[in-house]
Design an enzyme around this catalytic site. Sequence first.
Site, mmCIF file in Angstrom:
data_model
loop_
_atom_site.group_PDB
_atom_site.id
_atom_site.type_symbol
_atom_site.label_atom_id
_atom_site.label_comp_id
_atom_site.label_asym_id
_atom_site.label_seq_id
_atom_site.Cartn_x
_atom_site.Cartn_y
_atom_site.Cartn_z
ATOM 1 N N ALA A 146 -14.887 -8.928 -127.884
ATOM 2 C CA ALA A 146 -13.833 -8.135 -127.269
ATOM 3 C C ALA A 146 -13.110 -9.063 -126.290
ATOM 4 O O ALA A 146 -13.627 -10.126 -125.940
ATOM 5 C CB ALA A 146 -14.429 -6.932 -126.553
ATOM 6 N N GLY A 166 -18.300 -8.258 -129.537
ATOM 7 C CA GLY A 166 -17.568 -7.316 -130.369
ATOM 8 C C GLY A 166 -17.250 -7.880 -131.756
ATOM 9 O O GLY A 166 -17.085 -7.122 -132.707
ATOM 10 N N GLU A 200 -20.301 -7.196 -133.682
ATOM 11 C CA GLU A 200 -20.346 -5.744 -133.923
ATOM 12 C C GLU A 200 -19.363 -5.325 -135.011
ATOM 13 O O GLU A 200 -19.672 -4.478 -135.852
ATOM 14 C CB GLU A 200 -20.056 -5.002 -132.615
ATOM 15 C CG GLU A 200 -21.157 -5.208 -131.590
ATOM 16 C CD GLU A 200 -20.832 -4.624 -130.232
ATOM 17 O OE1 GLU A 200 -19.824 -5.063 -129.634
ATOM 18 O OE2 GLU A 200 -21.572 -3.747 -129.768
#
Length: 262
Positions: free
Chosen positions: A68, A112, A115
């Site tokens: 992220a 992220g 993920e």
Amino acid sequence: SRRSYEFIEVSEPRPGVGQVTINRPKALNALCTPLITELNTALRAFQASPTVSAVVLTGSARAFAAGADIKEMAPLTFSGAYTTSFIESWSDLTTALKKPLIAAVSGHALGGGCELALMADVLYCTPTANFGQPEIKLGTIPGAGGSQRLTRAVGKAKAMELILTGKSFSGEEAERWGVAARVFADYDALLEGALATAEVIASYSRVAVQAAKEVVNKSQDLGLRDGVEFERRVFHSLFGSEDQKIGMRAFAEKKKPEWKNE
Ligand code: HXC
């Protein structure tokens, strides 16, 4: 469905195959909120597209996605994150597309980025891909499903160690541990392999393919008894499809099935 995007590129490189390439090289494909919004839009468009049956998601050779966007998150407050449901839109990625999504991961897939890769239906990578959940080093934890999906993928012992130490793991380890379905020698071979698999999937009945994805994903949410029952219900329902008749008749007649996707 030709839109122009700032952070991703969208194409249809093979018959039946859509491709999304994350393209924010200056930040190693860090996943800022506008990028996730574009990704959701692109996946929704592929879901609606009559010409696309499977989708490949990739980054560059150097980075699938380095996480992220840390610079976006740095000033966030609790109340700000809470009231704007920060990161919740990432969950749309798992529901926007009912068609199979293949992640082709080369380079960094951190936080992220890891993920996001774990959200895909099939994960391919290179041996040197760099996976990890380093959030602990930033004073936080995974926030887009990493603690759940990584734990289901590698088991509690390894997931706990990885998430508590923030240490990364290689593409070779990802394959050995069952996170990745296959490794390919380099980025070119990886992308070719992902597109080839997407083409195979695209050659089958779209009805059966969507059902297959749905029942396998249900195994992650349901206990065994409920999961087997759910599978049987969906299996029964496919006797109501034309493609089941087409597929089984073609077998008996030693012909290639011509799917109607009905
Ligand atoms: C914002 C990032 C970024 C990130 C890299 N960049 N990762 N920007 N968010 N996650 C930017 C750098 O700031 C730098 O910008 C440029 O990309 C190139 O990165 P470098 O660090 O110079 O490259 P390199 O030395 O090759 O190191 C690569 C790296 C490192 C090891 C991947 O960039 C890194 O550690 N990145 C952060 C990885 C991480 O912690 N990810 C998890 C984030 S937390 P400038 O402007 O300086 O050139 C997270 C939470 C998820 O993902 C929870 C909810 C989804």
